[in-house]
Design a protein around this motif. Structure first.
Motif, PDB file in Angstrom:
ATOM      1  N   ARG B 112       0.846  -1.186   0.000  1.00 41.37           N
ATOM      2  CA  ARG B 112       0.000   0.000   0.000  1.00 41.37           C
ATOM      3  C   ARG B 112       0.876   1.228   0.000  1.00 41.37           C
ATOM      4  NH1 ARG B 112      -0.403   1.449   5.723  1.00 41.37           N
ATOM      5  NH2 ARG B 112       0.983  -0.009   6.740  1.00 41.37           N
ATOM      6  N   ASN B 113       0.343   2.288  -0.456  1.00 40.52           N
ATOM      7  CA  ASN B 113       1.036   3.561  -0.691  1.00 40.52           C
ATOM      8  C   ASN B 113       2.519   3.390  -1.007  1.00 40.52           C
ATOM      9  OD1 ASN B 113       0.789   2.945   2.202  1.00 40.52           O
ATOM     10  ND2 ASN B 113       1.993   4.766   2.541  1.00 40.52           N
ATOM     11  N   ALA B 153      -3.125  12.491  -6.687  1.00 43.82           N
ATOM     12  CA  ALA B 153      -4.540  12.547  -6.307  1.00 43.82           C
ATOM     13  C   ALA B 153      -4.703  13.384  -5.047  1.00 43.82           C
ATOM     14  CB  ALA B 153      -5.047  11.125  -6.049  1.00 43.82           C
ATOM     15  N   VAL B 154      -5.907  13.872  -4.837  1.00 40.11           N
ATOM     16  CA  VAL B 154      -6.156  14.812  -3.730  1.00 40.11           C
ATOM     17  C   VAL B 154      -5.803  14.189  -2.384  1.00 40.11           C
ATOM     18  CG1 VAL B 154      -7.902  16.160  -2.550  1.00 40.11           C
ATOM     19  CG2 VAL B 154      -7.942  15.998  -5.026  1.00 40.11           C
ATOM     20  N   GLU B 155      -6.254  12.936  -2.179  1.00 43.60           N
ATOM     21  CA  GLU B 155      -5.985  12.303  -0.854  1.00 43.60           C
ATOM     22  C   GLU B 155      -4.498  12.129  -0.652  1.00 43.60           C
ATOM     23  OE1 GLU B 155      -8.157  11.173  -3.634  1.00 43.60           O
ATOM     24  OE2 GLU B 155      -7.414   9.195  -3.063  1.00 43.60           O
ATOM     25  N   MET B 156      -3.799  11.751  -1.756  1.00 42.60           N
ATOM     26  CA  MET B 156      -2.361  11.531  -1.662  1.00 42.60           C
ATOM     27  C   MET B 156      -1.670  12.835  -1.339  1.00 42.60           C
ATOM     28  SD  MET B 156      -2.231   8.381  -2.093  1.00 42.60           S
ATOM     29  CE  MET B 156      -0.578   7.899  -2.342  1.00 42.60           C
ATOM     30  N   ARG B 157      -2.124  13.899  -2.010  1.00 42.98           N
ATOM     31  CA  ARG B 157      -1.539  15.201  -1.764  1.00 42.98           C
ATOM     32  C   ARG B 157      -1.687  15.585  -0.300  1.00 42.98           C
ATOM     33  NH1 ARG B 157      -0.786  18.923  -5.696  1.00 42.98           N
ATOM     34  NH2 ARG B 157       0.239  20.794  -4.909  1.00 42.98           N
ATOM     35  N   ALA B 158      -2.878  15.333   0.210  1.00 41.92           N
ATOM     36  CA  ALA B 158      -3.139  15.645   1.623  1.00 41.92           C
ATOM     37  C   ALA B 158      -2.211  14.848   2.523  1.00 41.92           C
ATOM     38  CB  ALA B 158      -4.593  15.347   1.949  1.00 41.92           C
ATOM     39  N   MET B 159      -2.020  13.592   2.152  1.00 39.94           N
ATOM     40  CA  MET B 159      -1.161  12.733   2.967  1.00 39.94           C
ATOM     41  C   MET B 159       0.260  13.261   2.995  1.00 39.94           C
ATOM     42  SD  MET B 159      -0.606   8.657   2.723  1.00 39.94           S
ATOM     43  CE  MET B 159       0.696   8.674   1.551  1.00 39.94           C
ATOM     44  N   TYR B 160       0.714  13.740   1.834  1.00 37.85           N
ATOM     45  CA  TYR B 160       2.093  14.220   1.778  1.00 37.85           C
ATOM     46  C   TYR B 160       2.269  15.621   2.334  1.00 37.85           C
ATOM     47  CZ  TYR B 160       3.132  10.143  -1.060  1.00 37.85           C
ATOM     48  OH  TYR B 160       3.300   8.851  -1.493  1.00 37.85           O
ATOM     49  N   SER B 162       0.694  16.065   5.410  1.00 35.15           N
ATOM     50  CA  SER B 162       0.167  15.880   6.760  1.00 35.15           C
ATOM     51  C   SER B 162       1.282  15.677   7.781  1.00 35.15           C
ATOM     52  CB  SER B 162      -0.746  14.655   6.782  1.00 35.15           C
ATOM     53  OG  SER B 162       0.069  13.498   6.583  1.00 35.15           O
TER      54      SER B 162
END
Lengths: 293, 537
Positions: B112-113, B153-160, B162
């Motif tokens: 994952r990721n 992607a938006v979620e990935m961007r947020a993760m990076y 965070s």
């Protein structure tokens, strides 16, 4: 104070020669080119004969396997004889025969060899098993020496010999070597003989060493090792001196036996004599060597 | 350092040249020994100075990365998380092998990721786990570096962007520092450069003992590679640049390999790598191999503290590129694993010989044969010493028995030796097969070395037994074994084998040592005992 308790300094103060020091020093005083004169007993014997120094009579010298065929004939007239590797060291490979009937040969210790077994032993010597460096060897068949009466009960199943250490052609220390049952009649300290200290001037014995320990009596017969006066002592010293001059080695051990009839005979000479002689004489060799450090 | 040693030895020379004339040989020996030591020191210093083995030859090379994981008394249900290395455009994972002893684990793979991971679950209580993973990596230094272009992607961007996994965003220190660094830079790349400059220049590089966390790193201005990388990621995320921490390996010949951490920033739709620790900006060398993104742990074991992980890296194939400089000849690490194994055996021989010489001339222990103990020791190194000893003892016993029987045939010596050699060979082969049957496999190199030695030992033992008695023969055998074991203990030290290959000039030290012992005129230790009666009060 601690320096006094340090054993090597104590040994040095006592004048003990260690094996490392001996080996380094031998490299200085003994020239390599003269070593064959002592390593090969055939050569040593001929040198002695040149100087009119008595040696045990040579019955035969065998150089190749085919010579074994004439072995039985050669020894037939002699009840006693010794089989010796020409290049052996430390008494290895020597077989003494006290009596035989041409098919069975008996040692002084009672061991019996068949004719085949004796042939095989000779072949083994020729192949070089007992020689220094493992090279091919020669076999000497020679006269057996009967020990002088002065040794009487000290000569247990073998012939005692006298080792004289000669430094720059001067005898400096001597030792009487007595065979024992443990040494199977051989006069070699390493194989269990007794080494008795001898006063270099007078030829009189003092205490001894057996298997590394100091003793006062023979381990098999319990006879005292003190105060025996060795016969023909000045002659023995003279022989050792003359031989060393001819061999031209600066540090030499000469092994001499005393025969009942013929007196002192030279058995062999040794370019690397052992250090147990110091224990036998309870005295170190260093001072006598006047080494330049 | 080489210079000081040189001065020391020149001083020693002057001291000795004052000796008497008959100290000629002693003087010569000391001079030669001094020269050898000086040469060795010079070569070693030069080698270290040029950091030669950090330079990789251009072109393709094949490497093996090994994980060795050992867990003791793992409780049931404990999880072992292992992250596997990932292929890049310049380093491809071409083969993976897993070896595990003990069937007490179950592997559950998932990714994952962007992490390739496996989780092993311990299913039996109190198991000892020994897990080895090997990865064969093909590297091509000539290939161009192509940064990863990807739409985020938006979620990935947020993760990076965070705050997690040790990244600090909501602390005043970080916020103030970020603002100070950014000043009035507007373009993302420019901001990134400023952050990079700060992290690589203003923070001291510590080793793995230094802090892995952002605040202590900023406070002391010193951090481990993880600490510095996390600091950079934190600063970038505060400044709204998506970034991630990468942990992986730098593929180069190294003993005691440890993971390294660096950073990737997402700028203009591309992930661009930076290493603030070693100072690589916008590109990392071709031998950087990523393993995990985010967490800096390559292996993690839950529910227990009794675990150990080691990493190993070695080159497994010769490079195809011709040598560049003369110094390359002295770089033995560049050769393939087969050649290196043989060389390391040979290179340990002088040390083993030196130990034997010390035992003989300084301690005074007599053995069968001058160098047979060191040859025996070498065979113990390449077998496991227990199985090696067992094999040798077995072969020796059988050989001795047959030798005694052979006596009755009255063969000529040379023929008898030939027969003994053949018997020893058969016994060795049989022993190896027997040990393999019981799954106690000795190394294949072990078998070759002692065959001739054992034949000669059996012969010497027999002759000594006949001439000097069985007690003395046993005493010499014991001495031979003791000296062999001492040789073994020293030469089996893994780090020594590594040093021997990396610094072959080290042998000069050993030769110098032998020269000095060759002039040693002092008493042997056994002589202390032998001549003690001669010491007068």
């Amino acid at each position: 104070m601690w320096k006094k308790m340090w054993i090597p300094s104590q040994l040095k103060a006592a004048g003990v020669l260690g094996i490392n020091a001996r080996n380094l020093f031998i490299n200085q005083v003994n020239k390599r080119e003269f070593y064959p004169r002592v390593d090969n007993k055939v050569l040593s014997k001929s040198i002695c004969q040149e100087l009119n120094i008595p040696v045990p009579k040579t019955y035969m010298v065998m150089t190749k396997l085919v010579d074994i065929e004439s072995f039985a004939q050669t020894v037939a007239p002699h009840q006693e004889f010794v089989i010796k590797p020409a290049r052996g060291a430390g008494g290895r490979g020597i077989v003494v025969i006290a009596q035989h009937n041409n098919s069975e040969y008996t040692t002084p210790g009672g061991e019996v060899y068949s004719y085949e077994a004796l042939r095989y032993h000779i072949a083994t010597i020729l192949s070089g098993l007992y020689s220094l460096g493992g090279h091919k060897d020669e076999v000497i068949i020679e006269q057996r020496i009967r020990p002088h009466t002065i040794f009487g009960d000290l000569a247990v199943s073998g012939t005692p010999d006298i080792r004289v250490i000669v430094f720059k052609y001067q005898p400096i220390m001597a030792m009487l070597r007595l065979p024992t049952r443990a040494s199977r009649g051989r006069a070699n300290l390493h194989q269990g003989a007794v080494g008795v200290g001898v006063n270099i001037q007078t030829g009189e014995t003092s205490g001894g060493v057996y298997k590394g320990k100091s003793i006062r009596n023979h381990p098999d017969t319990n006879y005292s090792l003190q105060g025996i006066a060795i016969q023909h002592w000045p002659l023995i010293l003279d022989i050792a001196t003359r031989l060393s001059e001819k061999i031209e080695l600066g540090y030499l051990g000469v092994d001499i036996v005393l025969d009942i009839q013929e007196g002192p005979l030279v058995l062999e000479a040794n370019a690397r004599p052992g250090l147990a002689i110091q224990i036998a004489n309870n005295s170190g060799l260093l001072r006598l060597l006047k080494l330049e450090r | 350092m080489a210079q000081t040693l040189l001065y020391f030895f020149v001083a020693k020379l002057i001291y000795f040249s004052r000796g008497k004339n008959n100290m000629k040989e002693k003087k010569r020996t000391y001079i030669l020994a001094a020269i050898l030591v000086a040469v060795a020191c010079t070569v070693i210093t030069t080698r270290l100075h040029f950091d030669h083995y950090n330079e990789l030859l251009p072109g393709e090379s094949l490497w093996r990365l090994t994980y060795s994981i050992k867990v003791e008394n793992a409780p049931k249900g404990s999880k072992v998380n292992i992250a596997f290395p990932q292929s890049t455009s310049r380093a491809q994972i071409i083969k993976e092998t897993f070896v595990r002893s003990g069937w007490a684990i179950d592997i559950v793979s998932h990714s994952r990721n962007k992490n390739r991971e496996a989780t092993a679950i311990v299913i039996a209580e109190n198991s000892n786990i020994d897990f080895t993973a090997q990865f064969d990596i093909q590297m091509d230094a000539k290939k161009q570096f192509t940064p990863e272009q990807k739409k985020l992607a938006v979620e990935m961007r947020a993760m990076y962007l965070s705050e997690k996994n040790g990244i600090l965003l909501n602390h005043p220190t970080i916020k103030i520092l970020a603002k100070k660094i950014k000043q009035d830079a507007k373009i993302k790349r420019e901001i990134a450069e400023k952050v990079f400059n700060y992290c690589s220049e203003k923070i001291d590089k510590g080793d793995a003992d230094e802090s892995d966390d952002v605040l202590p790193t900023l406070k002391t201005k010193k951090g481990s590679c993880i600490g510095i990388a996390r600091t950079m990621v934190s600063l970038c995320r505060v400044l709204k640049i998506p970034s991630r921490l990468i942990t992986g390996f730098i593929i180069e010949p190294k003993y005691g390999l440890k993971p390294h951490s660096w950073v990737e920033l997402y700028i203009e739709k591309t992930w661009i790598p930076y290493d603030p620790y070693f100072g690589y900006q916008e590109a990392t060398p071709h031998n950087y191999l990523p393993v995990t993104y985010g967490k800096p742990d390559i292996v993690k074991v839950s529910k227990t503290e009794n675990w150990k992980i080691q990493f190993f890296i070695e080159r497994i194939q010769d490079s195809y590129v011709p040598t560049k400089s003369l110094m390359t000849i002295t770089d033995l690490t560049r050769m393939g694993i087969g050649t290196r194994t043989i060389l390391s055996i040979i290179l340990l021989l002088p040390l083993a010989a030196l130990i034997t010489i010390v035992f003989r001339n300084i301690i005074g222990i007599q053995t069968f044969g001058t160098f047979s103990p060191c040859l025996l020791a070498l065979s113990f190194v390449y077998a496991d010493w227990r199985t090696g000893l067992l094999t040798i003892a077995l072969v020796f016993a059988i050989g001795l028995l047959l030798r005694t029987l052979l006596k009755n045939l009255k063969l000529l010596v040379i023929a008898r030796l030939g027969v003994m050699l053949s018997i020893v060979v058969l016994c060795m082969v049989l022993s190896v097969s027997i040990l393999d049957y019981f799954q106690l496999t000795p190394g294949e190199n072990a078998v070759l070395l002692p065959i001739v030695v054992i034949t000669m030992l059996i012969e010497s033992f027999h002759v000594t037994w006949e001439e000097d008695g069985v007690r003395y023969a046993l005493k010499l055998s014991l001495n031979t074994l003791i000296v062999a074991m001492c040789c073994y203990l020293i030469i089996s030290w893994q780090y020594l084998g590594y040093l021997a290959i990396v610094f072959p000039e080290g042998q000069l030290f050993i030769i110098a040592g032998m020269l000095l012992i060759g002039r040693y005129a002092g008493y042997r230790l056994t002589e202390w005992l032998r001549f003690r009666d001669l010491i007068k009060e």
